[in-house]
Design an enzyme around this catalytic site. Structure first.
Site, PDB file in Angstrom:
ATOM      1  N   ASP A 269       0.796  -1.224  -0.048  1.00  0.00           N
ATOM      2  CA  ASP A 269       0.139   0.035   0.060  1.00  0.00           C
ATOM      3  C   ASP A 269       0.868   1.136   0.043  1.00  0.00           C
ATOM      4  O   ASP A 269       1.794   1.416   0.410  1.00  0.00           O
ATOM      5  CB  ASP A 269      -1.158  -0.080   1.124  1.00  0.00           C
ATOM      6  CG  ASP A 269      -0.202  -0.174   2.510  1.00  0.00           C
ATOM      7  OD1 ASP A 269       0.895  -1.034   2.682  1.00  0.00           O
ATOM      8  OD2 ASP A 269      -0.599   0.641   3.534  1.00  0.00           O
TER       9      ASP A 269
ATOM     10  N   GLU B   5      -0.701  -2.033   5.261  1.00  0.00           N
ATOM     11  CA  GLU B   5       0.386  -1.988   6.253  1.00  0.00           C
ATOM     12  C   GLU B   5       0.373  -0.548   7.055  1.00  0.00           C
ATOM     13  O   GLU B   5       0.377  -0.727   8.418  1.00  0.00           O
ATOM     14  CB  GLU B   5       1.553  -2.423   5.897  1.00  0.00           C
ATOM     15  CG  GLU B   5       2.528  -2.557   6.971  1.00  0.00           C
ATOM     16  CD  GLU B   5       3.446  -1.214   7.379  1.00  0.00           C
ATOM     17  OE1 GLU B   5       3.667  -1.343   8.615  1.00  0.00           O
ATOM     18  OE2 GLU B   5       3.327  -0.159   6.629  1.00  0.00           O
TER      19      GLU B   5
HETATM   20 ZN   LIG Z   1       5.433   3.434   6.171  1.00  0.00          ZN
HETATM   21 ZN   LIG Z   2       6.727   0.857   5.069  1.00  0.00          ZN
END
Ligand SMILES: [Zn+2]
Ligand SMILES: [Zn+2]
Length: 392
Positions: A79, A137
């Site tokens: 992401d 994440e």
């Molecule tokens: Zn990051």
């Molecule tokens: Zn990262």
């Protein structure tokens, strides 16, 4: 000097092109539709058994080797961040307000390149390749979402590896650390409630702004007085919202923040203390405090044997000085959910630019990496998989 293997060297142009394609088209957590599709298509073409839609946009790929054996898990995060890119590079983000400012474009390109190299070698491997491409994440939510969607159903791993770009380290280095590496993270929200009134008649009101100010100050005692001095914890109150006008004492104050540490029992103790200090401090000012917390991720703890292996593999192709002992970080990564299930090693690949330009921190609108270091990441993942699945 970095000594690259031929399989990696010949893929450098394609590796860079792949990273730049992801960089041009960054997508936020749980919205990585295009990125996921590219990953799934590539893995499918390489012969992997692919599952998509795990945690909305997560993808896994399994490939069985020629003979049975262990399973190695290789994970990348996919992401981007809600940032508008300020670089003027030709591969600049084409999605306004979206940017790969943490290097997940590189992490993904590295894992896909490793998947390609290893797929070609699969007939000679004893065991299975298990690639995990994790969404979201940056909001520390993708790993748990993948697990909830059954990403690990019917598959287990004997060992797990991941690499992440690190601009604070020079190109040509790998940062490794056994044991706790990154902290657990709690998202905190607090409401301090008093009794609103006229700013000129505070004695008739219960001022939640004064109470909240004391709460913020008192909470810092959790770090300085309740955390054992040789352990660590960090608590930051990062937003305070209250009030509508200069002459009105509001009813409530809303605050948010984050709490991080390595040790699970310490976390539980301090979360209880946090409630006590907030509630009783607010109480001293005739107000109440309500604390809500969301435990986003446990701490990332690297397995000693997996880390020792990574260290050995890194010294095979980097200078001795290139393999550095990583300091513990107060940042977090929800890869921790996978590392809780399988012994894993999370390695940092030094990615500071070598052209003398100032280093832009991760999450900065001018973030960019030294692209040539992606080969280090590919070497590490490929060698780790080969070593784990080598014929006996
Ligand atoms: Zn990051
Ligand atoms: Zn990262």
């Amino acid at each position: 000097m970095t000594k690259l293997s031929a399989e990696v060297e010949q893929r450098i142009p394609e590796l860079i092109e792949l990273r730049r394609d992801f960089h041009r088209h960054p997508e936020l957590g749980f919205q990585e539709e295009r990125t996921s599709k590219i990953i799934a298509d590539r893995l499918t073409r390489l012969g992997y058994t692919v599952r998509t839609g795990l945690g909305k946009t997560g993808v896994t790929g399994i490939l069985k080797g020629g003979k049975p054996g262990k399973t190695v898990l290789l994970r990348a995060d996919i992401d981007a961040l809600p940032i508008t890119e300020e670089n003027t590079v030709p591969y600049k983000s084409e999605n306004p307000g979206r940017m790969h400012a943490c290097g997940h474009d590189a992490n993904t390109a590295i894992a896909l390149t490793a998947a390609e190299i290893l797929a070609k070698e699969a007939p000679n491997l004893n065991g299975n390749l298990f690639f995990v491409f994790q969404p979201a994440e940056e909001i520390l939510s993708g790993a748990e979402a993948m697990l909830k969607d059954g990403a690990l159903e019917g598959v287990s791993a004997d060992v797990a590896f991941a690499v992440h770009m690190q601009n604070e380290m020079p190109a040509g280095t790998v940062g490794l650390r056994s044991g706790p590496l990154m902290t657990s993270a709690d998202k905190l929200e607090m409401t301090v409630t008093g009794k609103g009134g006229h700013g000129a008649f505070p004695h008739l009101a219960h001022d939640p702004i004064l109470a909240a100010s004391h709460v913020v100050t008192a909470l810092q005692s959790l770090v300085s007085r309740e955390t054992p001095p040789l352990d660590m914890s960090v608590l930051s109150i990062t937003t305070i919202k209250a009030g509508t006008a200069f002459n009105i004492i509001p009813n409530t104050v809303e605050m948010s923040g984050t709490f991080r540490c390595y040790d699970l029992p310490l976390r539980e103790r301090l979360m209880a203390s946090l409630r006590r200090v907030a509630e009783q401090t607010a109480g001293a000012f005739k107000c109440t405090a309500e604390v809500r917390n969301d435990w986003l991720t446990p701490a990332v703890v690297n397995d000693p044997a997996a880390t020792k292996l990574m260290r050995e593999l890194a010294t095979e192709f980097l200078d001795e000085a290139g393999v550095v002992e990583m300091q513990q970080l107060t940042g977090s990564d929800d890869i921790a959910y996978f590392w809780q299930k399988f012994p894993g090693c999370y390695a940092f690949v030094g990615s500071a630019k070598t052209d003398g330009s100032p280093v832009a921190q991760h999450h900065n609108p001018k973030f960019d990496i030294e692209e040539s270091v992606m080969t280090t990441g590919v070497e590490l993942l490929v060698r780790a998989a080969r070593r784990t699945l080598q014929p006996k």
